[in-house]
Scaffold this motif. Structure first.
Motif, PDB file in Angstrom:
ATOM      1  N   ARG A 147       0.830  -1.195   0.000  1.00 45.11           N
ATOM      2  CA  ARG A 147       0.000   0.000   0.000  1.00 45.11           C
ATOM      3  C   ARG A 147       0.872   1.257   0.000  1.00 45.11           C
ATOM      4  N   ILE A 148       0.435   2.267  -0.725  1.00 43.65           N
ATOM      5  CA  ILE A 148       1.134   3.548  -0.706  1.00 43.65           C
ATOM      6  C   ILE A 148       1.158   4.069   0.724  1.00 43.65           C
ATOM      7  N   GLY A 149       2.332   4.473   1.163  1.00 41.55           N
ATOM      8  CA  GLY A 149       2.513   4.948   2.528  1.00 41.55           C
ATOM      9  C   GLY A 149       2.975   3.872   3.496  1.00 41.55           C
ATOM     10  N   GLN A 150       2.970   2.622   3.063  1.00 42.95           N
ATOM     11  CA  GLN A 150       3.411   1.523   3.924  1.00 42.95           C
ATOM     12  C   GLN A 150       4.939   1.514   4.011  1.00 42.95           C
ATOM     13  N   ARG A 151       5.463   1.116   5.154  1.00 36.36           N
ATOM     14  CA  ARG A 151       6.909   0.989   5.312  1.00 36.36           C
ATOM     15  C   ARG A 151       7.370  -0.313   4.657  1.00 36.36           C
ATOM     16  N   ILE A 152       8.520  -0.259   3.976  1.00 40.09           N
ATOM     17  CA  ILE A 152       8.982  -1.465   3.297  1.00 40.09           C
ATOM     18  C   ILE A 152       9.320  -2.570   4.292  1.00 40.09           C
ATOM     19  N   ALA A 153       9.654  -2.216   5.533  1.00 35.61           N
ATOM     20  CA  ALA A 153       9.944  -3.229   6.551  1.00 35.61           C
ATOM     21  C   ALA A 153       8.714  -4.063   6.879  1.00 35.61           C
ATOM     22  N   GLU A 154       7.530  -3.589   6.520  1.00 35.22           N
ATOM     23  CA  GLU A 154       6.283  -4.293   6.808  1.00 35.22           C
ATOM     24  C   GLU A 154       5.846  -5.216   5.670  1.00 35.22           C
ATOM     25  N   LEU A 155       6.559  -5.182   4.551  1.00 30.35           N
ATOM     26  CA  LEU A 155       6.108  -5.885   3.360  1.00 30.35           C
ATOM     27  C   LEU A 155       6.442  -7.370   3.417  1.00 30.35           C
ATOM     28  N   SER A 156       5.582  -8.158   2.776  1.00 28.96           N
ATOM     29  CA  SER A 156       5.816  -9.593   2.650  1.00 28.96           C
ATOM     30  C   SER A 156       6.941  -9.834   1.645  1.00 28.96           C
ATOM     31  N   THR A 157       7.710 -10.861   1.872  1.00 27.50           N
ATOM     32  CA  THR A 157       8.872 -11.157   1.028  1.00 27.50           C
ATOM     33  C   THR A 157       8.737 -12.543   0.405  1.00 27.50           C
ATOM     34  N   PRO A 158       9.528 -12.796  -0.673  1.00 25.08           N
ATOM     35  CA  PRO A 158      10.507 -11.921  -1.338  1.00 25.08           C
ATOM     36  C   PRO A 158       9.812 -10.914  -2.242  1.00 25.08           C
ATOM     37  N   LEU A 159      10.429  -9.750  -2.375  1.00 25.62           N
ATOM     38  CA  LEU A 159       9.793  -8.655  -3.096  1.00 25.62           C
ATOM     39  C   LEU A 159      10.857  -7.728  -3.670  1.00 25.62           C
ATOM     40  N   PRO A 160      10.756  -7.395  -4.958  1.00 25.13           N
ATOM     41  CA  PRO A 160      11.686  -6.410  -5.527  1.00 25.13           C
ATOM     42  C   PRO A 160      11.261  -4.993  -5.177  1.00 25.13           C
ATOM     43  N   LEU A 161      12.215  -4.184  -4.804  1.00 30.10           N
ATOM     44  CA  LEU A 161      11.977  -2.794  -4.446  1.00 30.10           C
ATOM     45  C   LEU A 161      12.760  -1.877  -5.385  1.00 30.10           C
ATOM     46  N   ILE A 162      12.144  -0.763  -5.772  1.00 29.84           N
ATOM     47  CA  ILE A 162      12.821   0.227  -6.607  1.00 29.84           C
ATOM     48  C   ILE A 162      12.869   1.551  -5.853  1.00 29.84           C
ATOM     49  N   ASP A 163      14.074   2.057  -5.652  1.00 27.01           N
ATOM     50  CA  ASP A 163      14.282   3.326  -4.968  1.00 27.01           C
ATOM     51  C   ASP A 163      14.023   4.471  -5.952  1.00 27.01           C
ATOM     52  N   GLU A 164      13.007   5.285  -5.666  1.00 27.81           N
ATOM     53  CA  GLU A 164      12.606   6.365  -6.575  1.00 27.81           C
ATOM     54  C   GLU A 164      13.737   7.357  -6.825  1.00 27.81           C
ATOM     55  N   GLU A 165      14.468   7.717  -5.780  1.00 29.23           N
ATOM     56  CA  GLU A 165      15.532   8.719  -5.933  1.00 29.23           C
ATOM     57  C   GLU A 165      16.662   8.190  -6.806  1.00 29.23           C
ATOM     58  N   LYS A 166      17.052   6.944  -6.593  1.00 30.08           N
ATOM     59  CA  LYS A 166      18.135   6.369  -7.396  1.00 30.08           C
ATOM     60  C   LYS A 166      17.701   6.160  -8.845  1.00 30.08           C
ATOM     61  N   LEU A 167      16.452   5.731  -9.035  1.00 27.30           N
ATOM     62  CA  LEU A 167      15.917   5.584 -10.383  1.00 27.30           C
ATOM     63  C   LEU A 167      15.982   6.910 -11.132  1.00 27.30           C
ATOM     64  N   ALA A 168      15.478   7.967 -10.532  1.00 27.72           N
ATOM     65  CA  ALA A 168      15.470   9.278 -11.170  1.00 27.72           C
ATOM     66  C   ALA A 168      16.890   9.773 -11.442  1.00 27.72           C
ATOM     67  N   ALA A 169      17.791   9.523 -10.503  1.00 26.53           N
ATOM     68  CA  ALA A 169      19.177   9.966 -10.675  1.00 26.53           C
ATOM     69  C   ALA A 169      19.853   9.218 -11.822  1.00 26.53           C
ATOM     70  N   ASN A 170      19.586   7.917 -11.947  1.00 26.99           N
ATOM     71  CA  ASN A 170      20.170   7.133 -13.042  1.00 26.99           C
ATOM     72  C   ASN A 170      19.675   7.636 -14.389  1.00 26.99           C
ATOM     73  N   ILE A 171      18.380   7.916 -14.484  1.00 21.29           N
ATOM     74  CA  ILE A 171      17.813   8.426 -15.730  1.00 21.29           C
ATOM     75  C   ILE A 171      18.434   9.778 -16.083  1.00 21.29           C
ATOM     76  N   ALA A 172      18.516  10.659 -15.110  1.00 19.00           N
ATOM     77  CA  ALA A 172      19.041  12.008 -15.356  1.00 19.00           C
ATOM     78  C   ALA A 172      20.516  11.982 -15.724  1.00 19.00           C
ATOM     79  N   ARG A 173      21.294  11.157 -15.041  1.00 17.39           N
ATOM     80  CA  ARG A 173      22.741  11.128 -15.278  1.00 17.39           C
ATOM     81  C   ARG A 173      23.061  10.693 -16.705  1.00 17.39           C
ATOM     82  N   VAL A 174      22.406   9.635 -17.163  1.00 20.78           N
ATOM     83  CA  VAL A 174      22.705   9.125 -18.498  1.00 20.78           C
ATOM     84  C   VAL A 174      22.167  10.062 -19.578  1.00 20.78           C
ATOM     85  N   GLN A 175      20.971  10.607 -19.374  1.00 24.90           N
ATOM     86  CA  GLN A 175      20.429  11.528 -20.373  1.00 24.90           C
ATOM     87  C   GLN A 175      21.294  12.775 -20.483  1.00 24.90           C
ATOM     88  N   ALA A 176      21.794  13.274 -19.359  1.00 24.97           N
ATOM     89  CA  ALA A 176      22.667  14.450 -19.389  1.00 24.97           C
ATOM     90  C   ALA A 176      23.939  14.163 -20.179  1.00 24.97           C
TER      91      ALA A 176
END
Length: 363
Positions: free
Chosen positions: A8-37
């Motif tokens: 659920r949006i707003g849920q802490r990842i520590a509460e999530l059932s596993t195994p589960l892939p997680l994507i860090d929004e800040e790192k995703l955005a930074a990777n996109i910006a760095r390569v495009q630049a």
């Protein structure tokens, strides 16, 4: 079929059932910006390969940042992304057989910017037969510049196949393309330059010169003949990309959240992430991913639902039963095809859940 509860949006990842892939929004955005630049600084059009994420919402982020079109590997992927509103699609795979060609023709009728590749006269003949009475299809010649996969073997063969495409009913020659080995920019440029010279001598325009790959992406400017670059893994990054020097481990946006389910011995832990959650690709590593919280632990083996971890080199505190850990996979692209959805977070709080819309599609 029972539907499992979604994060659920707003849920802490520590509460999530596993195994589960997680994507860090800040790192995703930074990777996109760095390569495009980087591409913008060097005057290269950038065409991200969606095989890494298979998610239209991420492709939209890439295009909004400045990417010019996208790269797909299957007709089914291209169909899904066309339905999502993308027009400039390049499929980098030889397409053969009546069923695939029929679907390709239907897709070409839907969008204006479809392009494919070919590396043989047989592939070109099949495409020409399918498109001789329809809107023309743009075809690029795939070149093997040392990668050892698909592609014509010499500039002379590339020129000859371009001639064949130019003369074929229903087809338009769109350019040349390669997927090279990393750090072989000099060889790629030599192949491209010789091919372009031969095409020019025959009066054949070559609008697209497409290079590719993430590992040595930041050397793409050395291939001075290229007009565009294609890359996929950069968007998430993974352990193999960090080893290649493309990024650091801190740039890896994907983690696999797993739970320690057993400690049979002092030196061994068992995770609930096995081959159905972590890729079995070693890519030259001796283990199956790096545990962020315990970098000296070694994931020595995978069965379907179990990951075996050697703790013998871990100094001090070791993971306990019930503890959740994050794993950087060796190869992130494969992990995307193992799950129906990706859970995104910012600072450990769930921000969104996106369906992996093009996963598991093999035709």
């Amino acid at each position: 079929m029972m539907e499992l509860p979604r994060p659920r949006i707003g849920q802490r990842i520590a509460e999530l059932s596993t195994p589960l892939p997680l994507i860090d929004e800040e790192k995703l955005a930074a990777n996109i910006a760095r390569v495009q630049a980087y591409m913008d600084r060097n005057g290269l059009a950038f065409r991200p390969h969606i095989k890494t994420h298979k998610i239209p919402a991420i492709a939209s982020q890439q295009v909004k940042a400045g990417a010019q079109g996208i790269n797909c590997q299957k007709i089914t992927e291209a169909e899904i992304f066309a339905t999502a509103g993308f027009e400039d699609l390049l499929i980098t795979f030889n397409i053969l057989g009546a069923e695939k060609l029929e679907r390709l023709a239907a897709l070409n009728a839907r969008i204006s910017g479809l392009k494919v590749v070919a590396d043989s006269e047989m592939t070109v003949r099949g495409l020409s037969c399918a498109f001789s009475q329809t809107r023309p299809l743009t075809v690029l010649v795939e070149c093997d510049t040392g990668g050892g996969r698909c592609g014509v073997q010499t500039p002379e063969e590339a020129i000859a196949l371009a001639d064949t495409i130019t003369a074929a009913p229903g087809l338009t020659f769109g350019g040349i393309l390669t997927y090279p080995k990393a750090d072989t920019e000099e060889a790629v440029e030599a192949f491209f330059a010789a091919t372009l010279a031969g095409l020019a001598a025959r009066g054949i325009p070559c609008p697209i010169v497409s290079n590719g790959g993430t590992p040595s992406l930041f050397s793409a400017h050395k291939v001075t003949s290229a007009t565009e670059h294609r890359a996929g893994t950069y968007v998430y990054n993974d352990r193999a990309m960090a080893r290649s020097g493309h990024c650091s481990l801190d740039d890896c946006a994907m983690h696999i959240l797993a739970t320690v389910v057993s400690r049979p011995t002092e030196g061994r832990a068992i995770l609930d992430a096995g081959s159905k959650a972590l890729t079995s690709d070693l890519l030259g590593f001796a283990d199956y991913g790096m545990i962020v919280e315990y970098p000296d632990a070694v994931i020595t083996g995978l069965s379907e639902e179990h990951g075996t971890v050697d703790l013998s080199k871990v100094q001090g505190r070791r993971p306990e039963i019930g503890e959740k850990v994050r794993i950087i996979p060796n190869h992130t692209c494969v992990v995307s095809n193992l799950f129906d959805a990706m859970t995104f977070h910012r600072d450990g709080i769930v921000t969104r859940v996106e369906e992996v819309a093009a996963r598991g599609l093999v035709w």
